[in-house]
Design a protein around this motif. Structure first.
Motif, PDB file in Angstrom:
ATOM      1  N   ASP A  37       1.008  -1.095  -0.057  1.00 34.28           N
ATOM      2  CA  ASP A  37      -0.023   0.074  -0.009  1.00 34.28           C
ATOM      3  C   ASP A  37       0.816   1.325   0.044  1.00 34.28           C
ATOM      4  O   ASP A  37       0.629   2.158  -0.614  1.00 34.28           O
ATOM      5  CB  ASP A  37      -1.018  -0.013   1.152  1.00 34.28           C
ATOM      6  CG  ASP A  37      -1.934   1.160   1.222  1.00 34.28           C
ATOM      7  OD1 ASP A  37      -2.628   1.431   0.387  1.00 34.28           O
ATOM      8  OD2 ASP A  37      -1.569   1.961   2.171  1.00 34.28           O
ATOM      9  N   GLY A  89       2.461   1.589  -3.462  1.00 34.28           N
ATOM     10  CA  GLY A  89       1.433   2.097  -4.446  1.00 34.28           C
ATOM     11  C   GLY A  89       1.051   3.486  -4.334  1.00 34.28           C
ATOM     12  O   GLY A  89       0.821   4.174  -5.264  1.00 34.28           O
ATOM     13  N   SER A  90       1.218   3.959  -3.017  1.00 33.12           N
ATOM     14  CA  SER A  90       0.775   5.351  -2.588  1.00 33.12           C
ATOM     15  C   SER A  90       1.853   6.260  -3.141  1.00 33.12           C
ATOM     16  O   SER A  90       1.802   7.350  -3.823  1.00 33.12           O
ATOM     17  CB  SER A  90       0.542   5.790  -1.109  1.00 33.12           C
ATOM     18  OG  SER A  90      -0.669   4.971  -0.694  1.00 33.12           O
ATOM     19  N   LEU A 144      -1.526  12.295  -6.877  1.00 32.60           N
ATOM     20  CA  LEU A 144      -2.900  11.887  -7.160  1.00 32.60           C
ATOM     21  C   LEU A 144      -3.554  10.892  -6.264  1.00 32.60           C
ATOM     22  O   LEU A 144      -4.769  10.512  -6.246  1.00 32.60           O
ATOM     23  CB  LEU A 144      -3.038  11.486  -8.568  1.00 32.60           C
ATOM     24  CG  LEU A 144      -2.577  12.371  -9.855  1.00 32.60           C
ATOM     25  CD1 LEU A 144      -2.508  11.525 -11.147  1.00 32.60           C
ATOM     26  CD2 LEU A 144      -3.282  13.385  -9.679  1.00 32.60           C
ATOM     27  N   ARG A 145      -2.914  10.355  -5.171  1.00 27.21           N
ATOM     28  CA  ARG A 145      -3.399   9.547  -4.415  1.00 27.21           C
ATOM     29  C   ARG A 145      -4.390   9.835  -3.335  1.00 27.21           C
ATOM     30  O   ARG A 145      -4.024  11.018  -2.945  1.00 27.21           O
ATOM     31  CB  ARG A 145      -2.059   8.676  -3.667  1.00 27.21           C
ATOM     32  CG  ARG A 145      -1.452   9.580  -2.604  1.00 27.21           C
ATOM     33  CD  ARG A 145      -0.214   8.778  -1.633  1.00 27.21           C
ATOM     34  NE  ARG A 145       0.135   9.637  -0.611  1.00 27.21           N
ATOM     35  CZ  ARG A 145       1.157  10.434  -0.781  1.00 27.21           C
ATOM     36  NH1 ARG A 145       1.632  10.796  -2.099  1.00 27.21           N
ATOM     37  NH2 ARG A 145       1.592  11.259   0.158  1.00 27.21           N
ATOM     38  N   GLU A 187      -5.625   8.617   0.299  1.00 21.01           N
ATOM     39  CA  GLU A 187      -5.411   7.776   1.491  1.00 21.01           C
ATOM     40  C   GLU A 187      -6.563   7.786   2.135  1.00 21.01           C
ATOM     41  O   GLU A 187      -7.352   8.454   2.787  1.00 21.01           O
ATOM     42  CB  GLU A 187      -3.993   8.364   2.198  1.00 21.01           C
ATOM     43  CG  GLU A 187      -3.027   8.463   1.626  1.00 21.01           C
ATOM     44  CD  GLU A 187      -1.629   8.698   2.239  1.00 21.01           C
ATOM     45  OE1 GLU A 187      -1.846   9.051   3.401  1.00 21.01           O
ATOM     46  OE2 GLU A 187      -0.497   8.893   1.796  1.00 21.01           O
ATOM     47  N   LEU A 226       3.713   5.727  -5.643  1.00 24.92           N
ATOM     48  CA  LEU A 226       3.850   5.606  -7.285  1.00 24.92           C
ATOM     49  C   LEU A 226       2.801   6.596  -7.854  1.00 24.92           C
ATOM     50  O   LEU A 226       2.961   7.048  -8.869  1.00 24.92           O
ATOM     51  CB  LEU A 226       3.582   4.202  -7.845  1.00 24.92           C
ATOM     52  CG  LEU A 226       4.931   3.187  -7.487  1.00 24.92           C
ATOM     53  CD1 LEU A 226       4.471   1.783  -7.834  1.00 24.92           C
ATOM     54  CD2 LEU A 226       6.075   3.621  -8.109  1.00 24.92           C
ATOM     55  N   GLN A 227       1.617   6.764  -7.043  1.00 23.09           N
ATOM     56  CA  GLN A 227       0.549   7.500  -7.570  1.00 23.09           C
ATOM     57  C   GLN A 227       0.878   8.963  -7.164  1.00 23.09           C
ATOM     58  O   GLN A 227       0.196   9.943  -7.783  1.00 23.09           O
ATOM     59  CB  GLN A 227      -0.887   7.160  -6.646  1.00 23.09           C
ATOM     60  CG  GLN A 227      -1.433   6.001  -7.070  1.00 23.09           C
ATOM     61  CD  GLN A 227      -2.646   5.648  -6.268  1.00 23.09           C
ATOM     62  OE1 GLN A 227      -2.614   5.762  -5.220  1.00 23.09           O
ATOM     63  NE2 GLN A 227      -3.701   4.957  -7.131  1.00 23.09           N
TER      64      GLN A 227
END
Length: 273
Positions: free
Chosen positions: A23, A26-27, A33-34, A36, A29-30
């Motif tokens: 998680d 992934g956050s 735009l993430r 949470e 890499l985003q």
């Protein structure tokens, strides 16, 4: 815990740690735009120390409200969205049929300039408007506190009296029965009319009925909500005149019919019965 239990616990811990790491990756890499997601720790009804709220079973407490500590609420009352009742250093007592509207704050006093230890006492069939602040004060039955009003320690609002919206009522002020007080600081404006006194009682009745609708809506399951969405979409473009020409009669599902008692004229009939 035996050997097998410890092994399962360890594997579970590894899996959870891996999920958390994925998680975080992934956050990252985003980037900006993430989104949470956080687990909400909000509790609508909460004990504090040994103090536990005592709430009648038919009281409506909105999901985003907070009732904390030594708070007692009588039957038919309603605590609306975003309101906070904090009975930590003293007690809060609310009678029956009273409504504490959205974003209001009710608190108590352990110590103040006069040295008094004061609870907050709100009677029955009282209307407290949106974003009001009630601090260590007493409001008698069938009184009305307008939106955004602030009542400080030791204030007494007698039965059938009204505090105007946005008013600030200073410490230890007594507002006699049948009077309207407004301003900052609040002062006597005029006497209430018979129609206004009747309106206070009707306002409480309206909110008792409206709270039942909100309570029912908040109690619905996900499947019930999705079914209603589908039904509303199906019946959204119904043309009764066109249907009558075709001889078609479409009955509206009972799930889409609001209770009559939320309408003022029907609410009066319900009370009369």
């Amino acid at each position: 815990m035996g050997t097998l239990g410890r092994a399962i616990f360890t594997v579970g811990k590894w899996i959870r740690g891996t999920g958390q790491a994925m998680d975080r990756l992934g956050s990252t890499l985003q980037g900006g735009l993430r989104v949470e997601e956080q687990v909400s720790r909000h509790r609508t009804i909460m004990n504090i120390f040994e103090k536990e709220p005592k709430i009648h079973r038919d009281v409506f407490v909105a999901p985003s409200a907070a009732v904390i500590g030594d708070v007692e609420i009588g039957h038919g009352s309603s605590i609306w969205y975003g309101s906070i009742l904090r009975g930590d250093v003293n007690s809060i007592h609310i009678g029956s049929g009273t409504n504490i509207q959205d974003n209001s704050l009710v608190h108590v006093a352990k110590a103040n300039f006069s040295g008094k230890v004061l609870p907050t006492i709100i009677g029955s069939n009282v209307t407290v408007g949106h974003s009001a602040v009630l601090h260590a004060c007493t409001i008698e039955d069938e009184a009305f506190v307008g939106m955004g009003a602030t009542l400080l320690d030791g204030v007494l609002v007698e039965k059938h009296s009204m505090v105007g919206a946005g008013s600030l009522v200073k410490q230890n002020t007594r507002i006699p029965s049948g009077e309207v007080w407004v301003g900052n600081p609040a002062k006597f404006l005029r006497k209430l009319t018979e129609e206004e006194i009747a309106f206070i009682a009707q306002s409480a009745t309206n909110y008792i009925n409206l709270a039942q609708v909100h309570a029912a809506e908040n109690a619905k399951s996900f499947d019930e909500i999705e079914l209603e969405k589908m039904l509303r979409k199906k019946y959204a473009h119904k043309d009764e005149e066109y249907d009558s020409m075709l001889g078609v009669v479409r009955e509206i599902p009972p799930e889409l019919i609001l209770p009559d008692n939320i309408l003022p004229h029907n609410a009066q009939k319900a009370v009369a019965r």
